[in-house]
Design a protein around this motif. Structure first.
Motif, PDB file in Angstrom:
ATOM      1  N   VAL A  12       7.706  -6.253 101.898  1.00  0.00           N
ATOM      2  CA  VAL A  12       8.524  -7.430 102.253  1.00  0.00           C
ATOM      3  C   VAL A  12       8.747  -7.465 103.757  1.00  0.00           C
ATOM      4  CG1 VAL A  12      10.830  -8.441 102.051  1.00  0.00           C
ATOM      5  CG2 VAL A  12       9.613  -7.685 100.003  1.00  0.00           C
ATOM      6  N   LYS A  13       9.044  -6.317 104.358  1.00  0.00           N
ATOM      7  CA  LYS A  13       9.264  -6.270 105.813  1.00  0.00           C
ATOM      8  C   LYS A  13       7.995  -6.653 106.575  1.00  0.00           C
ATOM      9  CE  LYS A  13      13.040  -2.972 105.912  1.00  0.00           C
ATOM     10  NZ  LYS A  13      13.486  -1.623 106.298  1.00  0.00           N
ATOM     11  N   LEU A  14       6.841  -6.271 106.044  1.00  0.00           N
ATOM     12  CA  LEU A  14       5.576  -6.612 106.709  1.00  0.00           C
ATOM     13  C   LEU A  14       5.199  -8.070 106.505  1.00  0.00           C
ATOM     14  CD1 LEU A  14       3.450  -3.440 105.862  1.00  0.00           C
ATOM     15  CD2 LEU A  14       4.409  -4.077 108.085  1.00  0.00           C
ATOM     16  N   LEU A  15       5.462  -8.595 105.339  1.00  0.00           N
ATOM     17  CA  LEU A  15       5.069  -9.974 105.027  1.00  0.00           C
ATOM     18  C   LEU A  15       6.077 -11.020 105.521  1.00  0.00           C
ATOM     19  CD1 LEU A  15       3.581  -9.753 101.428  1.00  0.00           C
ATOM     20  CD2 LEU A  15       2.371 -10.116 103.572  1.00  0.00           C
ATOM     21  N   ALA A  16       7.326 -10.654 105.644  1.00  0.00           N
ATOM     22  CA  ALA A  16       8.371 -11.624 105.991  1.00  0.00           C
ATOM     23  C   ALA A  16       8.065 -12.374 107.280  1.00  0.00           C
ATOM     24  CB  ALA A  16       9.734 -10.942 106.050  1.00  0.00           C
ATOM     25  N   PRO A  17       7.727 -11.705 108.383  1.00  0.00           N
ATOM     26  CA  PRO A  17       7.439 -12.474 109.615  1.00  0.00           C
ATOM     27  C   PRO A  17       6.241 -13.410 109.450  1.00  0.00           C
ATOM     28  CG  PRO A  17       7.728 -10.146 110.123  1.00  0.00           C
ATOM     29  CD  PRO A  17       7.690 -10.264 108.633  1.00  0.00           C
ATOM     30  N   PHE A  18       5.217 -12.953 108.755  1.00  0.00           N
ATOM     31  CA  PHE A  18       4.034 -13.770 108.514  1.00  0.00           C
ATOM     32  C   PHE A  18       4.398 -15.005 107.696  1.00  0.00           C
ATOM     33  CE2 PHE A  18       0.547 -14.829 105.597  1.00  0.00           C
ATOM     34  CZ  PHE A  18      -0.414 -15.215 106.519  1.00  0.00           C
ATOM     35  N   LEU A  19       5.134 -14.797 106.614  1.00  0.00           N
ATOM     36  CA  LEU A  19       5.532 -15.911 105.746  1.00  0.00           C
ATOM     37  C   LEU A  19       6.486 -16.860 106.461  1.00  0.00           C
ATOM     38  CD1 LEU A  19       5.992 -14.025 102.358  1.00  0.00           C
ATOM     39  CD2 LEU A  19       4.093 -15.493 103.047  1.00  0.00           C
ATOM     40  N   LEU A  20       7.377 -16.314 107.260  1.00  0.00           N
ATOM     41  CA  LEU A  20       8.318 -17.150 108.010  1.00  0.00           C
ATOM     42  C   LEU A  20       7.563 -18.026 109.013  1.00  0.00           C
ATOM     43  CD1 LEU A  20      11.237 -17.924 108.486  1.00  0.00           C
ATOM     44  CD2 LEU A  20      11.396 -16.042 110.129  1.00  0.00           C
ATOM     45  N   LYS A  25       5.509 -23.456 110.429  1.00  0.00           N
ATOM     46  CA  LYS A  25       4.395 -24.371 110.723  1.00  0.00           C
ATOM     47  C   LYS A  25       4.329 -25.509 109.705  1.00  0.00           C
ATOM     48  CE  LYS A  25       1.503 -21.051 113.172  1.00  0.00           C
ATOM     49  NZ  LYS A  25       0.290 -20.236 113.146  1.00  0.00           N
ATOM     50  N   GLU A  26       4.541 -25.189 108.439  1.00  0.00           N
ATOM     51  CA  GLU A  26       4.515 -26.219 107.392  1.00  0.00           C
ATOM     52  C   GLU A  26       5.648 -27.218 107.584  1.00  0.00           C
ATOM     53  OE1 GLU A  26       2.202 -26.777 104.999  1.00  0.00           O
ATOM     54  OE2 GLU A  26       1.050 -25.166 105.931  1.00  0.00           O
ATOM     55  N   VAL A  27       6.826 -26.722 107.932  1.00  0.00           N
ATOM     56  CA  VAL A  27       7.971 -27.613 108.156  1.00  0.00           C
ATOM     57  C   VAL A  27       7.693 -28.531 109.333  1.00  0.00           C
ATOM     58  CG1 VAL A  27      10.396 -27.661 108.880  1.00  0.00           C
ATOM     59  CG2 VAL A  27       9.674 -26.102 107.066  1.00  0.00           C
ATOM     60  N   LYS A  28       7.105 -27.990 110.402  1.00  0.00           N
ATOM     61  CA  LYS A  28       6.766 -28.819 111.561  1.00  0.00           C
ATOM     62  C   LYS A  28       5.775 -29.912 111.175  1.00  0.00           C
ATOM     63  CE  LYS A  28       7.596 -25.551 115.309  1.00  0.00           C
ATOM     64  NZ  LYS A  28       6.969 -24.742 116.383  1.00  0.00           N
ATOM     65  N   LEU A  29       4.801 -29.555 110.326  1.00  0.00           N
ATOM     66  CA  LEU A  29       3.823 -30.555 109.879  1.00  0.00           C
ATOM     67  C   LEU A  29       4.504 -31.672 109.101  1.00  0.00           C
ATOM     68  CD1 LEU A  29       0.767 -28.411 108.715  1.00  0.00           C
ATOM     69  CD2 LEU A  29       0.844 -30.015 110.624  1.00  0.00           C
ATOM     70  N   VAL A  30       5.388 -31.297 108.204  1.00  0.00           N
ATOM     71  CA  VAL A  30       6.073 -32.296 107.378  1.00  0.00           C
ATOM     72  C   VAL A  30       6.988 -33.157 108.226  1.00  0.00           C
ATOM     73  CG1 VAL A  30       7.759 -32.596 105.520  1.00  0.00           C
ATOM     74  CG2 VAL A  30       5.904 -30.942 105.259  1.00  0.00           C
ATOM     75  N   LEU A  31       7.735 -32.532 109.125  1.00  0.00           N
ATOM     76  CA  LEU A  31       8.654 -33.304 109.962  1.00  0.00           C
ATOM     77  C   LEU A  31       7.917 -34.182 110.966  1.00  0.00           C
ATOM     78  CD1 LEU A  31      11.466 -30.662 110.632  1.00  0.00           C
ATOM     79  CD2 LEU A  31      11.484 -32.564 109.012  1.00  0.00           C
ATOM     80  N   GLY A  32       6.732 -33.751 111.383  1.00  0.00           N
ATOM     81  CA  GLY A  32       5.961 -34.534 112.341  1.00  0.00           C
ATOM     82  C   GLY A  32       5.129 -35.630 111.709  1.00  0.00           C
TER      83      GLY A  32
END
Length: 89
Positions: A12-20, A25-32
């Motif tokens: 979880v500690k290794l994947l969390a930054p990657f997933l975040l 990026k996905e949120v930026k795409l949706v908001l843009g």
């Protein structure tokens, strides 16, 4: 059991930054998206204006040729006809 929890914690500690990062990026795409859509609509409006102007000039050339009793194909008519087929209503 403690080993499994420790392994999960490390994963979880290794994947969390990657997933975040992916989530941001996905949120930026949706908001843009609305801005991108508006930009496309503006571009289509400009294209439609150019096509309308070209069509008016074409009609004026045809009328001018008819007034002179000349029947000839106006050069822009071929590409104009093709573009009319793809116009946005």
């Amino acid at each position: 059991m403690a080993d499994a929890v420790a392994i999960i914690s490390v994963v979880v500690k290794l994947l969390a930054p990657f997933l975040l990062d992916k989530l941001k990026k996905e949120v930026k795409l949706v908001l843009g998206a609305p801005e991108d859509v508006q930009e496309l609509l503006d571009t289509f409006d400009k294209i439609r204006d150019v096509l309308d102007d070209a069509e008016k000039r074409h009609v004026m050339n045809v009328l001018h040729n008819l007034e002179k009793n000349e029947i000839k194909k106006v050069p822009e008519s071929a590409w104009l006809e093709k573009l009319k087929d793809v116009r946005i209503l």
